[in-house]
Design a protein around this motif. Structure first.
Motif, PDB file in Angstrom:
ATOM      1  N   SER A  11       7.803  18.373  -0.548  1.00 63.25           N
ATOM      2  CA  SER A  11       7.254  17.021  -0.376  1.00 63.25           C
ATOM      3  C   SER A  11       8.344  16.052   0.068  1.00 63.25           C
ATOM      4  O   SER A  11       9.528  16.281  -0.167  1.00 63.25           O
ATOM      5  CB  SER A  11       6.634  16.537  -1.695  1.00 63.25           C
ATOM      6  OG  SER A  11       7.617  16.462  -2.719  1.00 63.25           O
ATOM      7  N   ASP A  22       1.049  15.962  -0.273  1.00 67.36           N
ATOM      8  CA  ASP A  22       1.876  14.876   0.240  1.00 67.36           C
ATOM      9  C   ASP A  22       1.261  14.317   1.530  1.00 67.36           C
ATOM     10  O   ASP A  22       1.172  13.103   1.719  1.00 67.36           O
ATOM     11  CB  ASP A  22       3.282  15.413   0.516  1.00 67.36           C
ATOM     12  CG  ASP A  22       4.375  14.380   0.335  1.00 67.36           C
ATOM     13  OD1 ASP A  22       4.304  13.583  -0.608  1.00 67.36           O
ATOM     14  OD2 ASP A  22       5.316  14.380   1.148  1.00 67.36           O
ATOM     15  N   ASP A  73      -0.211  10.051  -4.484  1.00 63.85           N
ATOM     16  CA  ASP A  73       0.921   9.221  -4.905  1.00 63.85           C
ATOM     17  C   ASP A  73       1.926   9.957  -5.781  1.00 63.85           C
ATOM     18  O   ASP A  73       3.124   9.695  -5.706  1.00 63.85           O
ATOM     19  CB  ASP A  73       0.412   8.005  -5.697  1.00 63.85           C
ATOM     20  CG  ASP A  73      -0.526   7.128  -4.895  1.00 63.85           C
ATOM     21  OD1 ASP A  73      -0.230   6.877  -3.711  1.00 63.85           O
ATOM     22  OD2 ASP A  73      -1.559   6.708  -5.442  1.00 63.85           O
ATOM     23  N   GLY A  97      -1.689  11.948   1.172  1.00 62.68           N
ATOM     24  CA  GLY A  97      -1.466  10.627   0.592  1.00 62.68           C
ATOM     25  C   GLY A  97      -1.537  10.559  -0.920  1.00 62.68           C
ATOM     26  O   GLY A  97      -1.745   9.474  -1.468  1.00 62.68           O
ATOM     27  N   ALA A 157      -8.516  11.572  -3.158  1.00 64.30           N
ATOM     28  CA  ALA A 157      -7.709  10.354  -3.239  1.00 64.30           C
ATOM     29  C   ALA A 157      -8.562   9.120  -2.958  1.00 64.30           C
ATOM     30  O   ALA A 157      -8.463   8.106  -3.669  1.00 64.30           O
ATOM     31  CB  ALA A 157      -6.544  10.429  -2.252  1.00 64.30           C
ATOM     32  N   ARG A 215       7.290  12.359   0.108  1.00 65.76           N
ATOM     33  CA  ARG A 215       6.841  11.019  -0.227  1.00 65.76           C
ATOM     34  C   ARG A 215       6.403  10.857  -1.678  1.00 65.76           C
ATOM     35  O   ARG A 215       6.664   9.835  -2.309  1.00 65.76           O
ATOM     36  CB  ARG A 215       5.681  10.642   0.702  1.00 65.76           C
ATOM     37  CG  ARG A 215       5.002   9.338   0.406  1.00 65.76           C
ATOM     38  CD  ARG A 215       3.744   9.168   1.229  1.00 65.76           C
ATOM     39  NE  ARG A 215       2.926   8.095   0.692  1.00 65.76           N
ATOM     40  CZ  ARG A 215       2.125   8.231  -0.352  1.00 65.76           C
ATOM     41  NH1 ARG A 215       2.022   9.391  -0.975  1.00 65.76           N
ATOM     42  NH2 ARG A 215       1.421   7.190  -0.787  1.00 65.76           N
ATOM     43  N   SER A 241       0.859  -1.176   0.000  1.00 69.14           N
ATOM     44  CA  SER A 241       0.000   0.000   0.000  1.00 69.14           C
ATOM     45  C   SER A 241       0.895   1.225   0.000  1.00 69.14           C
ATOM     46  O   SER A 241       1.684   1.431   0.929  1.00 69.14           O
ATOM     47  CB  SER A 241      -0.914   0.018   1.224  1.00 69.14           C
ATOM     48  OG  SER A 241      -1.617   1.228   1.292  1.00 69.14           O
ATOM     49  N   GLN A 261       0.172   4.103   0.573  1.00 67.78           N
ATOM     50  CA  GLN A 261      -0.176   5.018   1.654  1.00 67.78           C
ATOM     51  C   GLN A 261       0.655   4.768   2.908  1.00 67.78           C
ATOM     52  O   GLN A 261       0.756   5.639   3.767  1.00 67.78           O
ATOM     53  CB  GLN A 261      -1.662   4.883   1.971  1.00 67.78           C
ATOM     54  CG  GLN A 261      -2.560   5.236   0.781  1.00 67.78           C
ATOM     55  CD  GLN A 261      -4.004   4.886   1.042  1.00 67.78           C
ATOM     56  OE1 GLN A 261      -4.661   5.519   1.864  1.00 67.78           O
ATOM     57  NE2 GLN A 261      -4.515   3.879   0.359  1.00 67.78           N
ATOM     58  N   THR A 262       1.249   3.590   3.032  1.00 70.78           N
ATOM     59  CA  THR A 262       2.048   3.271   4.217  1.00 70.78           C
ATOM     60  C   THR A 262       3.535   3.540   4.011  1.00 70.78           C
ATOM     61  O   THR A 262       4.319   3.405   4.949  1.00 70.78           O
ATOM     62  CB  THR A 262       1.870   1.793   4.595  1.00 70.78           C
ATOM     63  OG1 THR A 262       2.371   0.965   3.538  1.00 70.78           O
ATOM     64  CG2 THR A 262       0.406   1.470   4.835  1.00 70.78           C
ATOM     65  N   ARG A 289      -9.451   5.909  -5.442  1.00 70.05           N
ATOM     66  CA  ARG A 289      -9.086   4.551  -5.029  1.00 70.05           C
ATOM     67  C   ARG A 289     -10.292   3.632  -4.902  1.00 70.05           C
ATOM     68  O   ARG A 289     -10.181   2.430  -5.170  1.00 70.05           O
ATOM     69  CB  ARG A 289      -8.307   4.612  -3.714  1.00 70.05           C
ATOM     70  CG  ARG A 289      -6.919   5.220  -3.894  1.00 70.05           C
ATOM     71  CD  ARG A 289      -6.142   5.333  -2.602  1.00 70.05           C
ATOM     72  NE  ARG A 289      -4.815   5.900  -2.871  1.00 70.05           N
ATOM     73  CZ  ARG A 289      -4.280   6.913  -2.207  1.00 70.05           C
ATOM     74  NH1 ARG A 289      -4.943   7.472  -1.204  1.00 70.05           N
ATOM     75  NH2 ARG A 289      -3.085   7.364  -2.532  1.00 70.05           N
ATOM     76  N   THR A 340       6.747   5.728   3.765  1.00 73.47           N
ATOM     77  CA  THR A 340       7.121   7.031   4.312  1.00 73.47           C
ATOM     78  C   THR A 340       8.265   7.696   3.550  1.00 73.47           C
ATOM     79  O   THR A 340       8.445   8.898   3.634  1.00 73.47           O
ATOM     80  CB  THR A 340       7.523   6.892   5.793  1.00 73.47           C
ATOM     81  OG1 THR A 340       8.559   5.908   5.909  1.00 73.47           O
ATOM     82  CG2 THR A 340       6.331   6.463   6.624  1.00 73.47           C
ATOM     83  N   SER A 377      -7.837  14.515   0.581  1.00 72.94           N
ATOM     84  CA  SER A 377      -8.000  13.148   1.080  1.00 72.94           C
ATOM     85  C   SER A 377      -9.252  12.510   0.483  1.00 72.94           C
ATOM     86  O   SER A 377      -9.242  11.320   0.126  1.00 72.94           O
ATOM     87  CB  SER A 377      -8.095  13.157   2.615  1.00 72.94           C
ATOM     88  OG  SER A 377      -6.909  13.657   3.191  1.00 72.94           O
TER      89      SER A 377
END
Length: 272
Positions: A82, A40, A45, A43, A255, A84, A2, A4-5, A259, A7, A252
């Protein structure tokens, strides 16, 4: 995996893993450090330093006046803001069409500014340039359908690929870009059924903007998604500020909608 996890900064390999797992890639345009930090943190990408900055930042009617120096300046700002998100930078009008060598020189400037991949418009006619760049270590994203740098040739901002011949040509262009080494293709303002067919025919990521829900991901112009400024927008635009408590909440929600497949909906989609 994922995304999103994760960092650290996402890589091309991370995006490929999303694609292979059937997860949607969420992309926003971004032009400065403040919005980069906001997106960022929400979340997102991938941040695209688009030549759309000519319209929404510089106030031009088209993207054509944007320069390599402009894109490099904004790319560096987005990179600093940013930690990530994957960084993708547009190759502006006139910076790559002359020759592969010209494209390489200008792509190097954007990579040095912080880009991890460059995006250029055009189909099979750009395959040699894509191959040249990729063979020299520069990842490439293609862009088909409504290509804003060709607005005067296209006769305006119109839906593309509507005829059988045009649809077939776009499919052939997508395959040519993939064969040349492109690892991502933006599909803009084409019928949803055509985008679905192209996505199914490729084994690389497709990013839709006005191309239906079956693409591998979606890109939104940040000013459109946040209704800046208010007013009439393209059919494929959804105002994510509607009902949101903050810009972070809107990002958010955007996103999450990509998804879970709720954006784009039928009301944001072009028929053939």
């Amino acid at each position: 995996m994922s995304a999103q996890t994760v960092t650290r900064r996402l890589t091309q390999g991370d995006l490929a893993k999303l694609y292979q797992a059937g997860e949607k890639v969420v992309m926003f345009t971004c032009y400065d450090a403040s919005f980069a930090r906001l997106l960022d943190g929400a979340g997102i990408d991938c941040l695209l330093i688009g030549d759309s900055l000519g319209n929404v930042i510089q106030g031009h009617d088209t993207t054509l006046p944007v320069t390599v120096a402009d894109i490099a300046y904004h790319t560096a700002a987005v990179k600093r803001g940013s930690d990530r998100a994957f960084i993708l930078a547009d190759m502006p009008f006139g910076s790559y069409q002359e020759s592969p060598e010209q494209a390489f020189r200008n792509a190097v400037a954007l990579m040095a500014a912080g880009a991890q991949m460059v995006k250029l418009e055009g189909g099979a006619e750009m395959a040699a340039t894509v191959r040249f760049l990729v063979s020299r270590g520069i990842p490439v994203c293609g862009h088909l359908g409504l290509t804003p740098q060709s607005v005067h040739v296209l006769g305006g901002y119109k839906v593309q690929g509507k005829s059988e011949a045009a649809a077939q040509r776009l499919k052939e262009d997508a395959l040519a870009l993939q064969e040349a080494g492109a690892t991502m293709i933006v599909l803009e303002a084409i019928p949803a059924a055509l985008a679905s067919d192209v996505t199914a025919a490729l084994n690389i990521i497709t990013i839709g903007i006005g191309a239906g829900k079956d693409c591998s991901g979606q890109v939104m112009v940040v000013h459109d998604a946040f209704d800046i400024p208010p007013g009439r927008k393209a059919k494929f635009v959804r105002n994510f500020m509607d009902g949101a408590s903050s810009l972070h909440d809107a990002a958010s929600r955007a996103a999450a909608a990509v998804r879970d497949g709720s954006y784009p909906g039928p009301e944001h989609t072009y028929a053939g």
